[in-house]
Design a protein around this motif. Structure first.
Motif, PDB file in Angstrom:
ATOM      1  N   SER A  41     125.488 -64.979 -37.715  1.00 15.21           N
ATOM      2  CA  SER A  41     124.410 -65.046 -38.694  1.00 15.21           C
ATOM      3  C   SER A  41     123.116 -65.605 -38.107  1.00 15.21           C
ATOM      4  CB  SER A  41     124.838 -65.910 -39.881  1.00 15.21           C
ATOM      5  OG  SER A  41     125.966 -65.357 -40.520  1.00 15.21           O
ATOM      6  N   MET A  42     123.217 -66.338 -37.014  1.00 16.01           N
ATOM      7  CA  MET A  42     122.044 -66.865 -36.307  1.00 16.01           C
ATOM      8  C   MET A  42     121.172 -67.739 -37.207  1.00 16.01           C
ATOM      9  SD  MET A  42     121.017 -63.646 -33.841  1.00 16.01           S
ATOM     10  CE  MET A  42     122.067 -63.262 -32.427  1.00 16.01           C
ATOM     11  N   ASN A  43     121.828 -68.509 -38.055  1.00 13.19           N
ATOM     12  CA  ASN A  43     121.070 -69.396 -38.947  1.00 13.19           C
ATOM     13  C   ASN A  43     121.338 -70.871 -38.643  1.00 13.19           C
ATOM     14  OD1 ASN A  43     123.677 -69.536 -39.858  1.00 13.19           O
ATOM     15  ND2 ASN A  43     123.249 -68.865 -41.945  1.00 13.19           N
ATOM     16  N   GLY A  45     120.647 -74.606 -37.047  1.00 16.53           N
ATOM     17  CA  GLY A  45     119.459 -75.430 -37.108  1.00 16.53           C
ATOM     18  C   GLY A  45     118.714 -75.523 -35.787  1.00 16.53           C
ATOM     19  N   ALA A  46     117.572 -76.171 -35.840  1.00 15.19           N
ATOM     20  CA  ALA A  46     116.738 -76.341 -34.658  1.00 15.19           C
ATOM     21  C   ALA A  46     117.504 -77.069 -33.561  1.00 15.19           C
ATOM     22  CB  ALA A  46     115.475 -77.117 -35.017  1.00 15.19           C
ATOM     23  N   GLY A  47     117.398 -76.565 -32.337  1.00 12.81           N
ATOM     24  CA  GLY A  47     118.039 -77.189 -31.192  1.00 12.81           C
ATOM     25  C   GLY A  47     119.514 -76.886 -31.044  1.00 12.81           C
ATOM     26  N   ALA A  48     120.074 -76.039 -31.891  1.00  8.62           N
ATOM     27  CA  ALA A  48     121.504 -75.710 -31.805  1.00  8.62           C
ATOM     28  C   ALA A  48     121.804 -75.033 -30.481  1.00  8.62           C
ATOM     29  CB  ALA A  48     121.911 -74.803 -32.966  1.00  8.62           C
ATOM     30  N   ARG A  49     122.981 -75.280 -29.942  1.00  5.84           N
ATOM     31  CA  ARG A  49     123.385 -74.666 -28.695  1.00  5.84           C
ATOM     32  C   ARG A  49     124.706 -73.905 -28.820  1.00  5.84           C
ATOM     33  NH1 ARG A  49     119.140 -74.084 -28.096  1.00  5.84           N
ATOM     34  NH2 ARG A  49     117.608 -75.381 -27.033  1.00  5.84           N
ATOM     35  N   THR A  50     125.217 -73.794 -30.030  1.00  9.95           N
ATOM     36  CA  THR A  50     126.414 -72.987 -30.276  1.00  9.95           C
ATOM     37  C   THR A  50     126.101 -71.975 -31.366  1.00  9.95           C
ATOM     38  OG1 THR A  50     127.908 -74.780 -29.674  1.00  9.95           O
ATOM     39  CG2 THR A  50     128.836 -72.974 -30.971  1.00  9.95           C
ATOM     40  N   MET A  51     126.315 -70.697 -31.074  1.00  9.57           N
ATOM     41  CA  MET A  51     126.158 -69.624 -32.042  1.00  9.57           C
ATOM     42  C   MET A  51     127.510 -69.414 -32.727  1.00  9.57           C
ATOM     43  SD  MET A  51     124.892 -65.660 -31.448  1.00  9.57           S
ATOM     44  CE  MET A  51     126.343 -65.200 -30.445  1.00  9.57           C
ATOM     45  N   ILE A  52     127.540 -69.612 -34.029  1.00 10.58           N
ATOM     46  CA  ILE A  52     128.794 -69.590 -34.779  1.00 10.58           C
ATOM     47  C   ILE A  52     129.160 -68.172 -35.202  1.00 10.58           C
ATOM     48  CG2 ILE A  52     129.984 -70.448 -36.835  1.00 10.58           C
ATOM     49  CD1 ILE A  52     129.376 -72.576 -34.712  1.00 10.58           C
ATOM     50  N   GLY A  64     121.315 -70.441 -24.923  1.00 11.24           N
ATOM     51  CA  GLY A  64     120.561 -70.995 -23.810  1.00 11.24           C
ATOM     52  C   GLY A  64     119.411 -71.863 -24.266  1.00 11.24           C
ATOM     53  N   GLY A  65     119.018 -72.789 -23.403  1.00 12.96           N
ATOM     54  CA  GLY A  65     117.999 -73.768 -23.760  1.00 12.96           C
ATOM     55  C   GLY A  65     116.622 -73.196 -23.992  1.00 12.96           C
ATOM     56  N   GLU A  66     116.359 -71.965 -23.536  1.00 12.91           N
ATOM     57  CA  GLU A  66     115.056 -71.342 -23.763  1.00 12.91           C
ATOM     58  C   GLU A  66     115.025 -70.501 -25.041  1.00 12.91           C
ATOM     59  OE1 GLU A  66     113.915 -69.152 -20.286  1.00 12.91           O
ATOM     60  OE2 GLU A  66     113.984 -70.914 -18.981  1.00 12.91           O
ATOM     61  N   VAL A  67     116.162 -70.369 -25.715  1.00 12.73           N
ATOM     62  CA  VAL A  67     116.217 -69.635 -26.975  1.00 12.73           C
ATOM     63  C   VAL A  67     115.858 -70.589 -28.107  1.00 12.73           C
ATOM     64  CG1 VAL A  67     117.679 -68.284 -28.531  1.00 12.73           C
ATOM     65  CG2 VAL A  67     118.012 -68.120 -26.046  1.00 12.73           C
ATOM     66  N   VAL A  68     114.906 -70.205 -28.927  1.00  8.52           N
ATOM     67  CA  VAL A  68     114.451 -71.053 -30.025  1.00  8.52           C
ATOM     68  C   VAL A  68     115.219 -70.692 -31.289  1.00  8.52           C
ATOM     69  CG1 VAL A  68     112.461 -71.880 -31.330  1.00  8.52           C
ATOM     70  CG2 VAL A  68     112.166 -71.099 -28.957  1.00  8.52           C
ATOM     71  N   THR A  69     115.915 -71.669 -31.864  1.00  5.07           N
ATOM     72  CA  THR A  69     116.670 -71.440 -33.091  1.00  5.07           C
ATOM     73  C   THR A  69     115.883 -71.940 -34.305  1.00  5.07           C
ATOM     74  OG1 THR A  69     117.815 -73.558 -32.829  1.00  5.07           O
ATOM     75  CG2 THR A  69     118.873 -71.617 -31.877  1.00  5.07           C
ATOM     76  N   ASP A  70     116.362 -71.550 -35.488  1.00  9.53           N
ATOM     77  CA  ASP A  70     115.770 -71.998 -36.756  1.00  9.53           C
ATOM     78  C   ASP A  70     114.313 -71.562 -36.875  1.00  9.53           C
ATOM     79  OD1 ASP A  70     116.028 -73.233 -39.247  1.00  9.53           O
ATOM     80  OD2 ASP A  70     115.209 -75.130 -38.505  1.00  9.53           O
ATOM     81  N   VAL A  71     114.043 -70.316 -36.469  1.00  7.82           N
ATOM     82  CA  VAL A  71     112.692 -69.763 -36.577  1.00  7.82           C
ATOM     83  C   VAL A  71     112.597 -68.970 -37.877  1.00  7.82           C
ATOM     84  CG1 VAL A  71     111.025 -68.160 -35.565  1.00  7.82           C
ATOM     85  CG2 VAL A  71     112.392 -69.640 -34.084  1.00  7.82           C
ATOM     86  N   GLY A  72     111.696 -69.355 -38.745  1.00  5.83           N
ATOM     87  CA  GLY A  72     111.486 -68.648 -39.994  1.00  5.83           C
ATOM     88  C   GLY A  72     110.287 -67.718 -39.894  1.00  5.83           C
ATOM     89  N   VAL A  73     110.505 -66.442 -40.223  1.00  6.57           N
ATOM     90  CA  VAL A  73     109.410 -65.476 -40.170  1.00  6.57           C
ATOM     91  C   VAL A  73     109.702 -64.338 -41.141  1.00  6.57           C
ATOM     92  CG1 VAL A  73     110.456 -64.261 -38.213  1.00  6.57           C
ATOM     93  CG2 VAL A  73     108.011 -64.012 -38.644  1.00  6.57           C
ATOM     94  N   ARG A  74     108.730 -63.995 -41.946  1.00  4.05           N
ATOM     95  CA  ARG A  74     108.827 -62.880 -42.888  1.00  4.05           C
ATOM     96  C   ARG A  74     110.100 -62.944 -43.729  1.00  4.05           C
ATOM     97  NH1 ARG A  74     104.858 -59.163 -42.461  1.00  4.05           N
ATOM     98  NH2 ARG A  74     103.693 -59.032 -40.491  1.00  4.05           N
TER      99      ARG A  74
END
Length: 240
Positions: A41-43, A45-52, A64-74
């Motif tokens: 679902s990729m939802n 929180g910010a700074g998460a390092r495990t994709m559930i 990965g550390g360069e992937v930004v999580t918890d990004v809200g857009v449209r």
């Protein structure tokens, strides 16, 4: 992921008008008899390092550390993959989300489908793949050269690739579905089949991790990493 949608998306045959317009809604549909292999679902929180993996199959991923999580857009919340200059060293393995190799993620001889929701204004990169062009056992991938989605399956009998006729790097959300069956490969965008090619790839099974956002085995010199730039709302893999 869209807040009003439950963690496990139920795939239906049609998409709503909201998706066709680039807005939020559930995914385009699965064929009868398909069952989820993994649902991300990729939802987180910010700074998460495990994709559930919410499918219940335990196929969690490493963010990965360069992937930004918890990004809200449209109206959606997902992951952001920032743009990297193509073929400029060094490689950026932290730009990827990876899921450890599992036979469940291999298409094998099954009907197999990958559905995802993306948003980008760029025109380059591999969105998701398992294996690369020289991988023993074959590979599959979705990529977006020139802003046009392509879907590729390579098996023991050969390679089938299909692509959309129009670009989707317009900054709106789009649902993309790539499906391999015993009779061919098809590609749908926002619930409409846009490409289909007949044939049988043969079985596909390799020992590689599943990678989201680019290649795992690359150096940006001899082998480009083909890093994806844009947002992902969710990904689901199904098989019959």
């Amino acid at each position: 992921m869209v807040a009003s949608t439950p963690g496990r998306r139920v795939l239906t045959v049609a998409v709503t008008a909201a998706v066709l317009a680039g807005g939020s809604a559930t995914a385009a549909g699965a064929s009868t008899g398909h069952h989820p292999v993994a649902t991300w679902s990729m939802n987180e929180g910010a700074g998460a390092r495990t994709m559930i993996d919410s499918s219940g199959n335990g196929l969690h991923g490493s963010i990965g550390g360069e992937v930004v999580t918890d990004v809200g857009v449209r109206g959606a919340t997902g992951y952001r993959f920032t743009r990297l200059q193509p073929d400029r060293p060094p490689a950026h393995p932290r730009h990827l989300v990876t899921v450890a190799d599992s036979s469940a993620l291999d298409p094998g001889s099954r009907d197999y489908a990958v559905t995802l929701r993306l948003r980008t204004t760029y025109q380059f990169g591999n969105i998701i793949q398992k294996g690369q062009a020289t991988a023993s056992g074959g590979n599959f991938k979705l990529q977006i050269p020139n802003g046009i989605v392509q879907c590729l399956f390579r098996g023991s009998n050969g390679t089938i690739i299909v692509q959309a006729s129009r670009r989707i790097n317009d900054g709106w959300w789009h649902v993309v579905r790539c499906e391999r069956t015993g009779s061919g490969v098809s590609l749908a965008v926002d619930g409409r089949t846009v490409a289909r090619r007949g044939g049988w790839t043969g079985p596909i099974a390799n020992g590689w991790p599943l990678s989201i956002g680019g290649k795992t085995d690359c150096d940006q010199r001899d082998v480009g990493c083909d890093y994806y730039a844009g947002d992902l709302d969710w990904v689901e893999i199904e098989a019959r």
